[in-house]
Scaffold this motif. Sequence first.
Motif, short mmCIF file in Angstrom:
data_model
loop_
_atom_site.label_atom_id
_atom_site.label_comp_id
_atom_site.label_asym_id
_atom_site.label_seq_id
_atom_site.Cartn_x
_atom_site.Cartn_y
_atom_site.Cartn_z
N TYR A 31 18.30 3.15 43.81
CA TYR A 31 17.04 4.41 43.91
C TYR A 31 18.23 6.08 44.10
O TYR A 31 18.45 7.10 43.12
N TYR A 34 20.02 6.37 41.78
CA TYR A 34 19.84 6.55 40.20
C TYR A 34 20.14 8.67 40.51
O TYR A 34 20.86 9.33 39.75
N LYS A 278 14.68 19.68 45.54
CA LYS A 278 13.60 19.55 44.96
C LYS A 278 13.24 17.82 45.18
O LYS A 278 11.71 17.60 45.51
N ASP A 279 13.70 16.75 45.43
CA ASP A 279 12.98 15.70 45.58
C ASP A 279 12.51 15.46 46.94
O ASP A 279 11.49 14.74 46.68
N VAL A 282 9.33 17.16 47.62
CA VAL A 282 8.07 16.66 46.25
C VAL A 282 7.73 15.27 46.73
O VAL A 282 6.52 15.01 46.50
N GLU A 286 3.10 18.54 46.51
CA GLU A 286 2.99 19.11 45.16
C GLU A 286 3.46 19.97 45.50
O GLU A 286 4.20 20.33 44.19
N TRP A 288 5.60 22.34 44.78
CA TRP A 288 7.39 22.34 44.91
C TRP A 288 7.62 23.74 43.80
O TRP A 288 8.86 24.10 45.05
N ALA B 42 0.29 17.14 37.22
CA ALA B 42 -1.13 18.10 38.97
C ALA B 42 -0.45 19.46 38.08
O ALA B 42 -0.90 20.71 39.35
N LYS B 78 0.24 7.03 46.69
CA LYS B 78 1.22 7.61 47.20
C LYS B 78 0.90 8.65 45.55
O LYS B 78 1.39 8.64 44.36
N MET B 80 1.92 11.22 42.43
CA MET B 80 2.88 12.37 42.14
C MET B 80 2.81 13.36 41.30
O MET B 80 2.06 12.06 40.29
N ASP B 81 3.38 14.32 41.40
CA ASP B 81 3.48 15.25 39.57
C ASP B 81 3.67 15.08 38.63
O ASP B 81 5.22 15.21 38.91
N GLU B 83 3.99 16.30 35.62
CA GLU B 83 4.24 17.90 34.89
C GLU B 83 4.61 17.23 33.49
O GLU B 83 4.74 18.23 32.57
N THR B 88 10.32 13.45 34.18
CA THR B 88 9.89 13.79 35.52
C THR B 88 9.20 11.97 36.02
O THR B 88 8.84 11.81 36.56
N TYR B 95 11.14 5.92 41.44
CA TYR B 95 11.17 6.56 43.03
C TYR B 95 10.10 5.32 44.00
O TYR B 95 10.26 4.43 44.57
N LYS C 111 -2.57 28.36 42.26
CA LYS C 111 -3.09 27.03 42.20
C LYS C 111 -3.47 26.90 43.68
O LYS C 111 -4.36 26.34 44.12
#
Lengths: 333, 420, 285
Positions: A31, A34, A278-279, A282, A286, A288, B42, B78, B80-81, B83, B88, B95, C111
Amino acid sequence: MMAGRPASRLSLLVGLLVVVLFLLPLLAGRYPLYLAIQILILSVFSLGFNLLFGYTGLLSFGQAGFFAVGAYGCAKILLAVPNLFLGLAGGVIVAGAAALLLGILSVRHTRIYFSMLTLAFGMMIFSIAWKWRDFTGGDDGLVGIPRAPLTIPGLGSLSVATMERYYYVVLIVSLLAILAMYRLVRSPLGLTLQAIRDSESRAEFAGVPVRSYRLAAFTIAGLYAGLAGALLPPLENTVTPPVAHWSTSAEPVLATLMGGIHTFGGPIVGAFLFFMIKDIIVRFTEYWLIWLGAIVVVLTLGFRGGVASIFANRFLSGPVITRQSEPAPPPAT
Amino acid sequence: MKRWILVTFVIVLSLGFATPDPAAAQCRLGVPAIKIGVQGAASGPHADYGRQIEMGSTMAIEEINAAGGILGCKLETKFMDDENKAATGVKNARYLVTEWGAHFMVGTDSSGVAMAMGPVLAELKRIHFFTHAATHRLTEDLVADKKIKEIVRVSVPVYQDAIIAALIFKDRPEIKRWATIGADYEYGYASWSMFKDTLKKYRPDVEFVAAAWSPFLTLDFSPHVSAVMAQKPDAIFSTPWAGEAVMLLRQALIQGVFDQVQVWWQAMGGSVDVLEGITSEVQKDRFKGKLWATARYIHNWPDTPENKAFNERYKKRWARFPNYSAETTYSALFIIKAAVEKSNSLDTTKVIEALKGMQIRNPGGLRVFRSEDQQFVYNVPAGRPVMDPKYPIPVLGDLRVFDAKDYYRHPPFTPVVVTK
Amino acid sequence: MDNIAFQGLIGLSLAMYLWLISAGLTIIFGVLRIVNFAHGSLFMMGAYLAFTFYGLLGLPFWLAVLLSLLGVGLLGFVMERFFLRKIYGIDEAYQLLLTFGFILILDDAVKIIWGGVFKIPPIPAFLDGAWRMFGRPFPVYNLFIIAVGILVALGLWVLFEKTWWGRLVGATASDREMASAIGVNVPWVFSSVFAFGAMLAALGGALGIPVRVVAPGIGAAMIIQAFIITVIGGLGNLKGAFVSSLIVGIFSAYGTLFFPVFELFFIFVIMAVVLLVRPQGLFAR
C-alpha cells in the motif's frame, strides 16, 4: 531573482531521498508503494502546472483535461496493443497535441479570462469523456486495462505486472521528467517565462514574442499532465471521466499551493503533503473536506509561499522565484 | 539506577507483548479479529445510501459479536467513503486489504465503482460482497464471462427496476404509450432498454413516445417533465433516484402529471429516503394511486417475525427505518458468517467454495446462491406507496410479488443495448 | 405550436432562477473584482437556513426566506471582512483559492450540522397548483419564480441607478482610488456589496426549497452554470447576466425538448467562444 547553485546540503538530502525511493519496495509494503506511485504521478502533474503558474503567471483550471487525454490515450493503446512503452508515449503525444491546439486559443488571454477559458476547455473534455460512450466507455469508463509489459522493439520486453516493478517504471519516468523540468526552468526559456510573468510589457519591449513563449509553457504543462495521466491506467486498470473534472484540475493547484509556488521543489513537496494529509485524515474521520478546506484557507492567508517558504532559509533551494505583484516575502526566520 | 529503571521498563513492555490476548485465545481461526472493510457513498446528494450501508454493517457486527463472533473470533469493521468515484473506491479497497488487513469487504453504491473494483479484487484476492451497485454487467460480464470469483452480489440488480415493471404493466391493456424521464448514464439507459425489450415481448402494440435524459445532479426537472408530457404518454418510467426522485416527483406533481398519466413507475421509489421525502404527498393522496415503486428490499415485506424484529432493532439502534442498502449489507455479514463457519477458514478460495449451494434466511427473505454469476437470488415485490397506521412513513401496498426466477435474467446472457 | 410555447415558458422560469444566482456573482465581481467560487455554497446555506426556519421550526415561508437572507448576509460579511480583505491587492489566484477553501469547509459543515441525508419541506400552499397556459397546467411555483426574477431585475436597476448606496457602489466599482480620495469608505462598501451578493445567492437557495432537495453539494452544481452565464454576459455586467440567463435557460429547455443529446458540452462551447471572441461578454458596451 538569483540563479545560484543549490547548497550542497540540499543536494545531499535530495540524493538520499532518491536512494530511499529506489529502496522503497524493500522497506515498505504494497500500500505505501501504491501511495508512492500516486504521489509521483501528482508530482509530475503539479510540476507541469507550476511551470505555467509559478514561472509564467498563468493559473489554469483545466489541466485535468490534458491529464485525461493522456490517461484515455494510453488506455486505448494498451487495450489494442499491450505495450507499456507505446501506451505512455502515445498518451503523452496526444496530450501534448491537445495542449498545443487548445493553447493556441487559450494564450490569447491572461489572468481571469485565461483561467475561465481553461476551466471551460477542461470541462468540455470532461463532457466528451462522459458522453462519447462508444469511444471512452461513457460514465463507466474503460476497464480491464492491462499492466502491459514494457516492450521496446529491438531491446526486448520486461514484465511490469507486479506493483514493485511498476513502481520502478513510474519512479524512473518521474525522475527523468523532474530532471528535464529542472534543466528547463534554469534554461533561457525558463528565465524568459519568468520575465514575461513579471512584466509582460517590458518583455515585449525587449522583443520577446510573448504569446509564443506562453504557448510553449502551456504545451509543456500539457505534456507533463499527459504523462502523469498516462501513468494511471496501468496502475488502476480503469479510467473514468472524473479524471477530467475540474475537481481533478484543483489537485495540482492545491498541491503546489501547499508545497510552495516559489520554489522548484514546491509542487513535489506539496504532492506528498496533499496525499498524505488526505490519506491520514480519512482514516480517522469521514469529514476530510473541512480539514482540507481549513488548510487551504490558512495557507492562503498566512503561508502563501507554502511549506517550502517555512524552510526557505534552511536550505537555499535553487532559483528562488518571486512575483512582482506579491508583497515581498517575509524575512526568513 | 537509571539503567535499571530502563531495563525494568523494557521487560514490562515485553511482557505486554507476551501476554496472550484473551480474545484471540478463543478465536479458532487464529487471528486477533476478523476484519470487514465497508465502503459506500457518504458524501454528495446520495450520501444516505452509504450511511445506511455503514449502519447495516455495524449493527450486524454488533449482533454477531454479542453472540460470540464467528467461530469464537470477534469482528472488526472499518467504513470508508468512496465518494461514488471509481478511483477512490479502488484506493480504499487497496488500503483496506493491504494496510488494514481486511479479510472481506462489503458495500459499494455506484455501479461505476463496482466495475472498476472487480479486476482489483482478483489482484488482491479478497471477496467483496456488493450490496447496492445494480449494473447487470457486474455479474453478467465480470463474473459469468470473465470469471472473477471474488465478486459476490447480495442485492437484486437492475432486473428489479426494469423487468418487474414490464411484468406488472403488460396486463394493463389501456396503457400503450410509455415515456421515460431517465438518468443520463448507464443505469438509466440499461434499465429503459431492458424494460422496453421485455414489454415488447408481451405487448407488441406498445409505443415508446418520448424520452428526456437528466444528468447526474440535476436540480430542475421541469423541462424534462414538460418535454415528455408534450407527447401525452399513458405512463412514465422514471429512473433518477434518491433525492432526484423526490425532486422530480414534486416538480411533476405541480405540472399536473398525476392528473394526466395512468401510471408513474419510480425506480427505487421504495427506498426509505424517498418514502420519507414524499410522506406529506402520500398522506394527501396527491399521487392518486398512480405512483408505483420498488426497491432492493422494502421494510414492510416479507411480513415475517424476523423482518419485523430486524426493523425494531434497527429503529432502536439508529432511529430510522432500514433502507435497502442497510438490509443487504446486514445480510451480507450473516452470509460471511455462514460461509466462514462452513469452510472453517478465512481463505478466499475456501470461502468461495463454501458459498456454493448456500441458502440463507435474511430479514428480506430467503436468498439462494447461484454459482453461474455468484448472485444471491431473492425477490422483492413492487407496489404503491400508501400510508399505514403502523408506520410514520409510507409503505408499499397493493403488492405484486413475483418469483425471482421469473424476472432474474439467466445465463447465457445476451448483451443489453446500453445507449439512449 | 402550444407545446413549443409552453416549453419556452418553462425555459423562462429556469432562466429566472439562474438569474437569481448569477446576479449576486456578477455584482461581486463587478465591484470587488473577486470571482467568488464560494457563491454556490452561499446558495446552499440559504437553502439550509430556509429549510430550518420553514421546515423544522414551522415559521411562515416568507419569514423563513427573510431570515435566511439575513443569516447568509452575515456569513458573507464575515467571509469578506475577516478573510477576503486580507488578500486584496495580491494575485487574483489567491482569491480563487481562498473561496475554493470555503467551498470545502461549508460542504462538510452542513453535513456535520444537518446530517448527510437530503431534506425537503412540504410545499407552501400558496405556491401549489397550476394555471392553464397554452392548454397545459403551468405550475404556480414557476410563475412565482418568473415574477421574482423580473422583480429582482427591476429592483437592482432601481438600486444601482437611483439610490444613494447604488451610486456609491457604482462609483467605487469604476474607480476605487478616486472614490476613496473623495471620502468614500471603500472597505465598508466592499463588505456591504459582498453581503448583498451573498443574500442574492441565498434568495435563490431559499426560494428553491419547495421543489428542490437541500443536500450537501447542491452548490457545486449551480456554481458552474452561474459562471458560464456571467462569462457569457460579461463579468460584472448585470444586464449581460440577465440576458445570458435567458439564453441559457431557454436554450436548455428547448434542448431537452428537441435534442435529447443536447448537453452541457454545448454551453461550455458557447462560453469558450465568447471568451475567445469577445471576452468582455456579449453585452459589453
